[in-house]
Design an enzyme around this catalytic site. Structure first.
Site, PDB file in Angstrom:
ATOM      1  N   SER A  71       4.153   4.100  -6.538  1.00 52.01           N
ATOM      2  CA  SER A  71       4.795   4.793  -7.653  1.00 52.01           C
ATOM      3  C   SER A  71       5.068   3.821  -8.809  1.00 52.01           C
ATOM      4  CB  SER A  71       6.104   5.414  -7.182  1.00 52.01           C
ATOM      5  OG  SER A  71       6.949   4.396  -6.703  1.00 52.01           O
ATOM      6  N   LYS A  84       0.918  -5.110   3.588  1.00 52.15           N
ATOM      7  CA  LYS A  84       2.045  -4.272   4.006  1.00 52.15           C
ATOM      8  C   LYS A  84       1.714  -2.809   3.725  1.00 52.15           C
ATOM      9  CE  LYS A  84       5.762  -2.252   2.458  1.00 52.15           C
ATOM     10  NZ  LYS A  84       5.805  -1.187   3.451  1.00 52.15           N
ATOM     11  N   GLU A  88       5.005  13.256 -12.778  1.00 51.71           N
ATOM     12  CA  GLU A  88       4.072  13.282 -11.655  1.00 51.71           C
ATOM     13  C   GLU A  88       4.737  14.005 -10.486  1.00 51.71           C
ATOM     14  OE1 GLU A  88       3.286   9.714  -9.275  1.00 51.71           O
ATOM     15  OE2 GLU A  88       1.147  10.176  -9.355  1.00 51.71           O
ATOM     16  N   TYR A 107      10.414  -8.680  -9.468  1.00 56.52           N
ATOM     17  CA  TYR A 107      10.377  -9.667  -8.376  1.00 56.52           C
ATOM     18  C   TYR A 107       9.640 -10.920  -8.844  1.00 56.52           C
ATOM     19  CZ  TYR A 107      11.351  -5.605  -5.298  1.00 56.52           C
ATOM     20  OH  TYR A 107      11.880  -4.491  -4.704  1.00 56.52           O
ATOM     21  N   CYS A 123      -3.223  10.024  -6.855  1.00 56.51           N
ATOM     22  CA  CYS A 123      -2.803   9.444  -8.140  1.00 56.51           C
ATOM     23  C   CYS A 123      -3.601  10.001  -9.303  1.00 56.51           C
ATOM     24  CB  CYS A 123      -2.933   7.930  -8.086  1.00 56.51           C
ATOM     25  SG  CYS A 123      -4.587   7.413  -7.622  1.00 56.51           S
ATOM     26  N   LEU A 181       0.811  -1.228   0.000  1.00 56.01           N
ATOM     27  CA  LEU A 181       0.000   0.000   0.000  1.00 56.01           C
ATOM     28  C   LEU A 181       0.841   1.273   0.000  1.00 56.01           C
ATOM     29  CD1 LEU A 181      -2.527  -1.054   2.807  1.00 56.01           C
ATOM     30  CD2 LEU A 181      -2.629  -1.583   0.379  1.00 56.01           C
ATOM     31  N   LYS A 211      11.161  17.030  -3.102  1.00 57.50           N
ATOM     32  CA  LYS A 211      10.844  16.705  -4.501  1.00 57.50           C
ATOM     33  C   LYS A 211       9.807  17.695  -5.042  1.00 57.50           C
ATOM     34  CE  LYS A 211       8.229  13.519  -7.248  1.00 57.50           C
ATOM     35  NZ  LYS A 211       7.233  12.501  -7.280  1.00 57.50           N
ATOM     36  N   TRP A 266       1.008   5.675   0.914  1.00 59.59           N
ATOM     37  CA  TRP A 266       0.722   6.446   2.122  1.00 59.59           C
ATOM     38  C   TRP A 266      -0.346   7.516   1.924  1.00 59.59           C
ATOM     39  CZ3 TRP A 266       1.684  11.186   0.256  1.00 59.59           C
ATOM     40  CH2 TRP A 266       2.761  11.369  -0.619  1.00 59.59           C
ATOM     41  N   GLU A 291      -1.297  -0.447  -9.478  1.00 63.83           N
ATOM     42  CA  GLU A 291      -2.006   0.833  -9.622  1.00 63.83           C
ATOM     43  C   GLU A 291      -0.969   1.904  -9.320  1.00 63.83           C
ATOM     44  OE1 GLU A 291      -4.781   1.158 -10.873  1.00 63.83           O
ATOM     45  OE2 GLU A 291      -5.789  -0.752 -10.566  1.00 63.83           O
ATOM     46  N   CYS A 292      -0.581   2.643 -10.329  1.00 64.94           N
ATOM     47  CA  CYS A 292       0.593   3.521 -10.168  1.00 64.94           C
ATOM     48  C   CYS A 292       0.242   4.991 -10.363  1.00 64.94           C
ATOM     49  CB  CYS A 292       1.680   3.065 -11.124  1.00 64.94           C
ATOM     50  SG  CYS A 292       2.215   1.369 -10.806  1.00 64.94           S
TER      51      CYS A 292
HETATM   52  P1  NAD Z   1       5.941   4.039  -3.248  1.00 66.38           P
HETATM   53  O1  NAD Z   1       6.012   3.363  -4.547  1.00 66.38           O
HETATM   54  O2  NAD Z   1       7.119   4.754  -2.749  1.00 66.38           O
HETATM   55  O3  NAD Z   1       5.561   3.016  -2.087  1.00 66.38           O
HETATM   56  C1  NAD Z   1       4.438   2.168  -2.190  1.00 66.38           C
HETATM   57  C2  NAD Z   1       4.687   0.929  -1.362  1.00 66.38           C
HETATM   58  O4  NAD Z   1       5.794   0.203  -1.917  1.00 66.38           O
HETATM   59  C3  NAD Z   1       5.037   1.215   0.101  1.00 66.38           C
HETATM   60  O5  NAD Z   1       4.387   0.268   0.918  1.00 66.38           O
HETATM   61  C4  NAD Z   1       6.542   1.016   0.135  1.00 66.38           C
HETATM   62  O6  NAD Z   1       7.031   0.625   1.387  1.00 66.38           O
HETATM   63  C5  NAD Z   1       6.743  -0.082  -0.891  1.00 66.38           C
HETATM   64  N1  NAD Z   1       8.086  -0.079  -1.476  1.00 66.38           N
HETATM   65  C6  NAD Z   1       8.909   0.984  -1.627  1.00 66.38           C
HETATM   66  N2  NAD Z   1      10.081   0.584  -2.172  1.00 66.38           N
HETATM   67  C7  NAD Z   1       9.973  -0.753  -2.378  1.00 66.38           C
HETATM   68  C8  NAD Z   1      10.867  -1.746  -2.918  1.00 66.38           C
HETATM   69  N3  NAD Z   1      12.085  -1.449  -3.340  1.00 66.38           N
HETATM   70  N4  NAD Z   1      10.401  -3.020  -3.000  1.00 66.38           N
HETATM   71  C9  NAD Z   1       9.174  -3.343  -2.555  1.00 66.38           C
HETATM   72  N5  NAD Z   1       8.324  -2.458  -2.011  1.00 66.38           N
HETATM   73  C10 NAD Z   1       8.705  -1.180  -1.932  1.00 66.38           C
HETATM   74  O7  NAD Z   1       4.647   4.956  -3.380  1.00 66.38           O
HETATM   75  P2  NAD Z   1       4.114   6.030  -2.353  1.00 66.38           P
HETATM   76  O8  NAD Z   1       5.093   7.161  -2.392  1.00 66.38           O
HETATM   77  O9  NAD Z   1       3.781   5.387  -1.042  1.00 66.38           O
HETATM   78  O10 NAD Z   1       2.732   6.458  -3.023  1.00 66.38           O
HETATM   79  C11 NAD Z   1       2.652   7.432  -3.971  1.00 66.38           C
HETATM   80  C12 NAD Z   1       2.460   6.837  -5.351  1.00 66.38           C
HETATM   81  O11 NAD Z   1       1.319   5.981  -5.333  1.00 66.38           O
HETATM   82  C13 NAD Z   1       2.183   7.873  -6.401  1.00 66.38           C
HETATM   83  O12 NAD Z   1       2.953   7.623  -7.541  1.00 66.38           O
HETATM   84  C14 NAD Z   1       0.697   7.676  -6.703  1.00 66.38           C
HETATM   85  O13 NAD Z   1       0.322   8.090  -7.989  1.00 66.38           O
HETATM   86  C15 NAD Z   1       0.523   6.227  -6.490  1.00 66.38           C
HETATM   87  N6  NAD Z   1      -0.884   5.880  -6.201  1.00 66.38           N
HETATM   88  C16 NAD Z   1      -1.602   5.255  -7.183  1.00 66.38           C
HETATM   89  C17 NAD Z   1      -2.938   4.939  -6.963  1.00 66.38           C
HETATM   90  C18 NAD Z   1      -3.737   4.252  -8.034  1.00 66.38           C
HETATM   91  O14 NAD Z   1      -4.776   3.685  -7.713  1.00 66.38           O
HETATM   92  N7  NAD Z   1      -3.311   4.271  -9.280  1.00 66.38           N
HETATM   93  C19 NAD Z   1      -3.545   5.254  -5.743  1.00 66.38           C
HETATM   94  C20 NAD Z   1      -2.777   5.890  -4.767  1.00 66.38           C
HETATM   95  C21 NAD Z   1      -1.426   6.192  -5.015  1.00 66.38           C
END
Ligand code: NAD
Length: 500
Positions: free
Chosen positions: A248, A194, A403, A258, A305, A168, A355, A170, A270-271
């Site tokens: 992201s 997680k 973004e 992975y 997002c 998930l 950022k 944040w 979902e990014c």
């Molecule tokens: P992030 O990608 O940094 O983190 C997301 C999750 O991935 C966290 O739980 C984090 O601990 C985990 N993570 C980070 N590095 C990792 C690694 N190397 N290996 C495995 N897991 C890892 O994203 P964020 O900063 O928490 O959230 C913001 C992003 O989420 C934005 O890009 C936003 O657009 C996107 N988002 C998309 C949607 C959607 O439905 N499309 C909804 C909400 C947020």
């Protein structure tokens, strides 16, 4: 009220804020037979103060969680319940969550820097609706019979995929938890969830309440910790069948790796997004749509997002629209997220603030014209970015392409419908788009032409829990959240062939 009933009531938001002041909040793994290990501090993004501890999980924690999840799945204590029995338990969970609404809203507010009014009025109601919707849908899913002719009978069945990892972000902690966990559990999977390391508190409470409602502990395990130390082992685990990830695009790509490096588990992503809001020359009275335009751009501090971060406006309406936006923006009050009047809280953490605020300088350096905002007020711990509008943004600029995930709106003028649609599609992302026009035929043409998963017409909307949500291009991969479509992420398809 009996003692048993009173223990199911949540505490007030004031109590959570007091516990945060005393640094007493906590989240850690919830895995049967597992005792938690070392922790790290979690902070209130508004003032930088420690509000509690979060367990710093690792590969061992993930292994224990996946083991418990697999054991429970194989034992059938959740997977083999009749759908109506699972529904009953999930509805009990929903009732407990309702009783804890204010507590969960306060946890997301203090942990994520999200305005309390948003948490109470939007995040939590949608979270509760999601849990109830999937509980109710869970016993209304049917298989199909294939047209085989009289020599055979072929049934096409859907089965729970097995062990699901839910990773998930944040920005909407409780809501994203519900989007993933509710449909996965509803069809009988065991789930290892997680949350993001920045916002684990509501996930801990929601998981405890699920167990209290009767979801077996092994059917829903929680692992907290950093992405590399817990997300990665979950993504690489050979006994996980599906990972559903929101976050992201860069980290999403890692999950595909992975999977390739381990067991070819299914991956759903979902990014990110860079969604256009397209205002045609015949848009209805701009005064009536300006609030939608602002919400699309600045709701949740732009940490959304589907943020409508690119405003594409016909040149004949630009001055009028900018005037209205600027007049209305002072209503987007910055301040302490605990204050009900606050509409804009701080950025989630210093790295993210750096950022986002970096784009203020980049946009100016690349030649965009600052028309509103642009400051970084030094309140709280100094992580605020004022809602900001840049005009004259062209398709080569970073602000058009990347973004930001913050409250910065890029304005680009266009002359023709063709140009507007070309600009709208000129993005690596394709999550959402809004179109404003009084011409139904143009609306239809534009909606079909724009390559995005969610297109709203004459409004800004992400749809409802009944409609699928997800993106084209680099905004998503492998499936959709929400709607009945979300179930597809968590089900395998099996053919049963009976010879006559
Ligand atoms: P992030 O990608 O940094 O983190 C997301 C999750 O991935 C966290 O739980 C984090 O601990 C985990 N993570 C980070 N590095 C990792 C690694 N190397 N290996 C495995 N897991 C890892 O994203 P964020 O900063 O928490 O959230 C913001 C992003 O989420 C934005 O890009 C936003 O657009 C996107 N988002 C998309 C949607 C959607 O439905 N499309 C909804 C909400 C947020």
């Amino acid at each position: 009220m009996s003692q048993a009933q009173s223990t199911t009531q949540g505490v007030s938001k004031e109590t959570i804020f007091q516990r945060a002041d005393n640094a007493e909040l906590y989240a850690g793994a919830l895995i049967p037979g597992y005792s938690c290990g070392a922790t790290f501090e979690t902070q209130n993004p508004y003032n930088g103060q420690c509000i509690g501890q979060v367990e710093d999980g690792n590969a061992n924690t993930v292994n224990k969680a996946v083991e418990a999840a697999r054991e429970t799945f194989e034992a059938g204590t959740w997977a083999d319940l009749a759908p109506s029995e699972r529904k009953e338990i999930l509805l009990r969970w929903h009732a407990l969550l309702v009783a804890h609404t204010e507590e969960l809203a306060a946890l997301d507010c203090i942990d994520g820097g999200k305005p309390i009014s948003e948490c109470l009025e939007t995040d939590l109601p949608e979270t509760l609706e999601t849990i109830a919707w999937y509980a109710e849908a869970s016993d209304k899913l049917f298989g199909r019979i294939a047209p085989t002719g009289k020599d055979a009978l072929a049934l096409i069945e859907k089965e729970a995929a097995g062990v699901v990892g839910a990773v998930l972000p944040w920005n909407f902690p409780a809501l994203m938890y519900a989007w993933k966990v509710a449909p996965a559990l509803a069809v009988g999977n065991s789930v290892v969830v997680k949350p993001a390391e920045q916002t684990s508190l509501s996930a801990y409470k929601m998981t405890q309440l699920a167990h209290q409602a009767g979801v077996p502990e092994g059917a829903l395990c929680l692992v907290t910790g950093m992405g590399e130390s817990t997300g990665q082992p979950l993504g690489l685990h050979a006994d996980v069948d599906v990972v559903s990830f929101t976050g992201s695009t860069d980290v999403g790509r890692l999950f595909l790796q992975y999977s390739a490096q381990s067991n070819l588990k299914n991956i759903v992503l979902e990014c990110g997004g860079k969604s256009p809001q397209v205002i045609f020359d015949d848009a209805y009275d701009l005064d009536t749509i300006v609030d939608d335009v602002l919400s699309a751009a600045f709701w949740n501090m732009g940490e959304n997002c589907s943020c409508g971060s690119r405003l594409l406006v016909h040149s004949s309406r630009k001055t009028e629209l900018l005037t209205l936006l600027k007049a209305r923006l002072p209503e987007w009050v910055m301040g302490d997220p605990k204050d009900p009047a606050t509409k804009i809280g701080p950025m989630i953490e210093a790295v993210h603030f750096n950022k986002v605020s970096g784009y203020l300088a980049t946009a100016k350096a690349e030649g965009a014209e600052l028309v509103y905002g642009g400051s970084t007020p030094s309140m709280g711990a100094g992580l605020f970015v004022e809602p900001t509008i840049f005009d004259g943004v062209n398709a080569d600029m970073s602000l058009f392409k990347e973004e930001v995930f913050g409250p910065i709106l890029a304005v680009t003028a266009f002359e023709t419908e063709e140009e507007a649609l070309r600009l709208a599609n000129q993005s690596d992302y394709g999550l959402a788009a809004s179109i404003y026009t009084a011409d139904i035929r143009r609306a239809n043409r534009a909606a079909k032409a724009i390559r995005a998963g969610n297109v709203s017409i004459n409004c800004f909307s992400e749809g409802s829990i009944a409609t699928p949500f997800g993106g084209y291009k680099q905004s998503g991969f492998g499936g959709r959240d929400n709607g009945l479509e979300a179930f597809d992420q968590y089900l395998e398809t099996k053919t049963l062939w009976y010879a006559n």
